[in-house]
Scaffold this motif. Structure first.
Motif, mmCIF file in Angstrom:
data_model
loop_
_atom_site.group_PDB
_atom_site.id
_atom_site.type_symbol
_atom_site.label_atom_id
_atom_site.label_comp_id
_atom_site.label_asym_id
_atom_site.label_seq_id
_atom_site.Cartn_x
_atom_site.Cartn_y
_atom_site.Cartn_z
ATOM 1 N N GLY A 217 0.704 -1.154 0.019
ATOM 2 C CA GLY A 217 -0.266 -0.246 -0.101
ATOM 3 C C GLY A 217 0.810 1.207 0.262
ATOM 4 O O GLY A 217 1.743 0.999 -0.264
ATOM 5 N N GLU A 218 0.572 2.401 0.791
ATOM 6 C CA GLU A 218 1.195 3.282 0.937
ATOM 7 C C GLU A 218 2.109 3.089 2.328
ATOM 8 O O GLU A 218 3.147 4.497 2.067
ATOM 9 C CB GLU A 218 0.222 4.792 1.176
ATOM 10 C CG GLU A 218 -0.397 4.654 -0.043
ATOM 11 C CD GLU A 218 -1.332 5.808 0.558
ATOM 12 O OE1 GLU A 218 -1.912 5.960 -0.577
ATOM 13 O OE2 GLU A 218 -1.925 6.520 1.632
ATOM 14 N N LEU A 219 2.645 2.055 2.576
ATOM 15 C CA LEU A 219 3.430 1.740 4.017
ATOM 16 C C LEU A 219 4.501 2.290 3.596
ATOM 17 O O LEU A 219 5.354 1.982 2.647
ATOM 18 C CB LEU A 219 2.855 1.003 4.710
ATOM 19 C CG LEU A 219 1.543 0.576 5.728
ATOM 20 C CD1 LEU A 219 2.008 -0.892 6.429
ATOM 21 C CD2 LEU A 219 1.133 1.264 6.682
ATOM 22 N N THR A 220 5.442 3.322 4.257
ATOM 23 C CA THR A 220 6.869 3.701 3.688
ATOM 24 C C THR A 220 7.562 3.452 5.066
ATOM 25 O O THR A 220 8.413 2.391 5.602
ATOM 26 C CB THR A 220 7.190 4.624 3.477
ATOM 27 O OG1 THR A 220 5.873 4.948 1.945
ATOM 28 C CG2 THR A 220 8.258 5.637 2.724
ATOM 29 N N ASN A 221 7.314 4.702 6.306
ATOM 30 C CA ASN A 221 8.875 4.706 6.770
ATOM 31 C C ASN A 221 7.869 3.784 8.179
ATOM 32 O O ASN A 221 7.264 3.463 9.295
ATOM 33 C CB ASN A 221 8.951 6.220 6.884
ATOM 34 C CG ASN A 221 9.957 7.028 5.807
ATOM 35 O OD1 ASN A 221 10.319 6.303 5.221
ATOM 36 N ND2 ASN A 221 10.046 7.727 6.775
ATOM 37 N N LEU A 222 9.116 3.016 9.391
ATOM 38 C CA LEU A 222 8.999 2.507 10.510
ATOM 39 C C LEU A 222 10.459 3.245 11.202
ATOM 40 O O LEU A 222 11.505 3.040 10.642
ATOM 41 C CB LEU A 222 8.965 1.429 10.159
ATOM 42 C CG LEU A 222 8.669 0.481 11.096
ATOM 43 C CD1 LEU A 222 6.767 0.892 11.323
ATOM 44 C CD2 LEU A 222 8.902 -0.678 10.928
ATOM 45 N N MET A 223 10.499 3.399 12.472
ATOM 46 C CA MET A 223 11.635 3.444 12.960
ATOM 47 C C MET A 223 12.490 2.574 14.104
ATOM 48 O O MET A 223 10.972 2.087 14.608
ATOM 49 C CB MET A 223 11.262 4.865 14.622
ATOM 50 C CG MET A 223 10.423 6.480 13.764
ATOM 51 S SD MET A 223 11.209 6.713 12.578
ATOM 52 C CE MET A 223 13.049 7.495 13.959
ATOM 53 N N LEU A 224 13.321 2.198 14.105
ATOM 54 C CA LEU A 224 13.619 0.720 14.894
ATOM 55 C C LEU A 224 14.452 1.347 15.959
ATOM 56 O O LEU A 224 15.530 2.372 15.262
ATOM 57 C CB LEU A 224 14.336 -0.070 13.621
ATOM 58 C CG LEU A 224 13.689 -0.118 12.334
ATOM 59 C CD1 LEU A 224 14.224 -1.836 11.911
ATOM 60 C CD2 LEU A 224 12.693 -1.304 13.279
ATOM 61 N N THR A 225 15.072 0.415 16.707
ATOM 62 C CA THR A 225 16.047 0.655 18.160
ATOM 63 C C THR A 225 16.438 -0.809 18.144
ATOM 64 O O THR A 225 16.200 -2.043 16.939
ATOM 65 C CB THR A 225 15.436 1.589 19.456
ATOM 66 O OG1 THR A 225 16.528 1.368 20.097
ATOM 67 C CG2 THR A 225 14.644 -0.084 19.716
ATOM 68 N N ARG A 226 17.230 -1.312 18.508
ATOM 69 C CA ARG A 226 18.289 -2.121 19.440
ATOM 70 C C ARG A 226 17.195 -2.704 20.253
ATOM 71 O O ARG A 226 17.060 -2.329 21.471
ATOM 72 C CB ARG A 226 19.472 -2.278 18.594
ATOM 73 C CG ARG A 226 19.486 -2.299 17.798
ATOM 74 C CD ARG A 226 21.585 -2.256 17.456
ATOM 75 N NE ARG A 226 22.311 -1.163 19.253
ATOM 76 C CZ ARG A 226 21.830 -0.647 19.032
ATOM 77 N NH1 ARG A 226 21.959 0.722 17.477
ATOM 78 N NH2 ARG A 226 23.092 0.446 19.963
ATOM 79 N N SER A 227 17.094 -3.960 20.793
ATOM 80 C CA SER A 227 16.966 -4.540 21.991
ATOM 81 C C SER A 227 17.713 -4.276 23.104
ATOM 82 O O SER A 227 17.446 -4.064 23.910
ATOM 83 C CB SER A 227 16.684 -6.291 22.526
ATOM 84 O OG SER A 227 18.408 -6.490 22.447
ATOM 85 N N ASP A 228 18.795 -3.790 23.132
ATOM 86 C CA ASP A 228 19.886 -3.433 24.799
ATOM 87 C C ASP A 228 20.068 -2.305 24.639
ATOM 88 O O ASP A 228 19.919 -1.523 26.109
ATOM 89 C CB ASP A 228 21.475 -3.844 23.283
ATOM 90 C CG ASP A 228 21.452 -2.346 22.609
ATOM 91 O OD1 ASP A 228 20.911 -2.655 21.522
ATOM 92 O OD2 ASP A 228 22.660 -1.682 22.869
ATOM 93 N N VAL A 229 19.524 -1.078 23.492
ATOM 94 C CA VAL A 229 18.706 0.609 24.370
ATOM 95 C C VAL A 229 16.641 0.286 24.692
ATOM 96 O O VAL A 229 17.337 1.212 25.180
ATOM 97 C CB VAL A 229 18.232 0.811 22.480
ATOM 98 C CG1 VAL A 229 17.905 2.754 22.212
ATOM 99 C CG2 VAL A 229 19.659 1.246 21.677
ATOM 100 N N ILE A 230 16.542 -0.620 24.231
ATOM 101 C CA ILE A 230 15.600 -0.791 24.949
ATOM 102 C C ILE A 230 15.554 -0.394 25.933
ATOM 103 O O ILE A 230 14.985 -0.611 27.542
ATOM 104 C CB ILE A 230 14.135 -1.673 24.171
ATOM 105 C CG1 ILE A 230 14.057 -1.358 23.231
ATOM 106 C CG2 ILE A 230 13.482 -2.103 25.184
ATOM 107 C CD1 ILE A 230 12.864 -2.125 22.442
ATOM 108 N N VAL A 231 16.499 -2.044 27.078
ATOM 109 C CA VAL A 231 16.627 -2.298 28.255
ATOM 110 C C VAL A 231 17.718 -0.640 29.098
ATOM 111 O O VAL A 231 17.432 -0.981 29.872
ATOM 112 C CB VAL A 231 17.587 -4.247 28.373
ATOM 113 C CG1 VAL A 231 17.989 -3.612 30.013
ATOM 114 C CG2 VAL A 231 16.690 -4.651 27.505
ATOM 115 N N ALA A 232 18.766 -0.523 28.125
ATOM 116 C CA ALA A 232 19.933 0.360 28.507
ATOM 117 C C ALA A 232 18.983 1.945 28.835
ATOM 118 O O ALA A 232 19.489 2.200 29.804
ATOM 119 C CB ALA A 232 20.653 0.482 27.785
ATOM 120 N N ASN A 233 18.171 2.049 28.201
ATOM 121 C CA ASN A 233 17.754 3.797 27.511
ATOM 122 C C ASN A 233 16.196 3.197 27.231
ATOM 123 O O ASN A 233 15.803 4.474 26.295
ATOM 124 C CB ASN A 233 18.154 4.135 27.075
ATOM 125 C CG ASN A 233 18.317 5.695 26.578
ATOM 126 O OD1 ASN A 233 17.603 6.270 27.526
ATOM 127 N ND2 ASN A 233 19.014 6.357 25.932
#
Length: 335
Positions: A217-233
């Motif tokens: 469809g029109e889907l384009t952008n997505l924001m990603l991080t990593r699991s270590d960032v979720i745990v630490a910050n």
């Protein structure tokens, strides 16, 4: 008297020391984005994330952003649903935490091609004739970006096999698309805003269609991080997602501000930026069913080597968006 002066001097230093300690205590997040019209609103996020030290870093392409994310040069990366599936296919540690902006794709033709807008039948006839003559139509995109998969999906739906019926040309930097069409190096290109609008306005090519009639469809952008960032910050990520939500709401209502950041980041004219945002939709939601459809399409097109459906579902964390927006996961696309 000297003792009193020393005491007063110490008192004067306390606010400065407190301010310095406060600055050091702020969570730090480095956010990378690609220099396209979709992504430019992200330069505004530091204004909406006052409780963290948020640094925004531009890259030429989404592939560059993904490389920086997995190599831990940045903490959060703006990429596409295509990059998300590709990263999971390669076993990278990535977690989707927010949408950002969708749309932004156009298929454009060389001015010399006698094909009218949205005339797929005419385009297919030309492709068949050129193939039979041994001079296949040259179609281009920046391999690995959303426009590439939008084009491939749209072509597949029309029964056009990019691997057999045409000659694919990879032009990594979207800013080079206009010149490729102008010089006759390609006949058709699927480009990203604002470069797609630039091609039309400088008459380097002409509009054919918006390639949204396919699984992505029109889907384009997505924001990603990593699991270590979720745990630490986690606090830093929450503030970052909150800023993205606020910026999306802001540019959706304030097109002048959006035009301003596009021209600032890309260096393109205001008229090009104004045309580009007509093909863009700010949207911080993450659409899991469509993400699964994109992954399936990519597997079918042999863009990825395996079925990543389980990983796509598992690695979408809606908790940050829920806290930032006050909406339920279902309302945010987890249906």
């Amino acid at each position: 008297m000297k003792a009193v002066r020393r005491w007063l001097a110490c008192l004067a230093m306390i606010p400065l020391m407190a301010a310095a300690a406060s600055a050091q205590d702020k969570p730090k997040i480095k956010l990378g984005f690609a220099k396209c019209a979709h992504c430019t609103p992200l330069v505004l996020t530091p204004e909406y994330a006052k409780d963290i030290d948020l640094e925004v870093v531009p890259f030429n392409t989404g592939n560059d952003v993904l490389t920086a994310l997995v190599s831990k040069s940045i903490d959060v990366g703006q990429i596409t649903y295509l990059h998300y599936a590709t990263a999971l296919d390669k076993g990278f540690d990535v977690m989707a935490i927010s949408g950002q902006v969708n749309g932004g794709s156009q298929i454009l033709l060389s001015n010399d091609l006698p094909v009218e807008p949205n005339d797929w039948a005419g385009l297919k006839t030309m492709i068949a004739e050129r193939k039979a003559a041994g001079k296949p139509l040259k179609v281009a995109a920046s391999r690995g970006n959303a426009q590439d998969i939008h084009m491939r999906g749209a072509f597949a739906k029309q029964g056009i096999d990019i691997a057999k019926d045409v000659e694919f040309v990879n032009i990594p930097n979207p800013s080079d698309h206009a010149q490729a069409l102008r010089r006759g190096e390609v006949d058709l290109i699927c480009s990203v805003e604002p470069f797609a609008t630039q091609i039309r306005q400088v008459k380097a090519g002409k509009f054919f269609t918006y390639p949204y009639d396919q699984s992505a469809g029109e889907l384009t952008n997505l924001m990603l991080t990593r699991s270590d960032v979720i745990v630490a910050n986690r606090k830093g990520l929450q503030s970052t997602v909150g800023a993205i939500v606020k910026v999306d709401d802001f540019v959706a209502k304030n097109h002048d501000a959006w035009v301003g950041v596009i021209t600032k980041v890309t260096g393109l004219d205001k008229t090009i930026a104004e045309g580009a945002i007509e093909n863009l939709k700010p949207d911080y939601r993450m659409y899991k069913p469509q993400a699964l459809a994109i992954a399936a399409m990519m597997k079918e097109l042999k863009y990825i080597s395996k079925d990543v459906s389980a990983e796509v579902s598992k690695n979408m964390d809606y908790s940050f968006l829920q806290a930032a927006s006050g909406l339920s996961a279902a309302d945010l696309g987890n249906k």
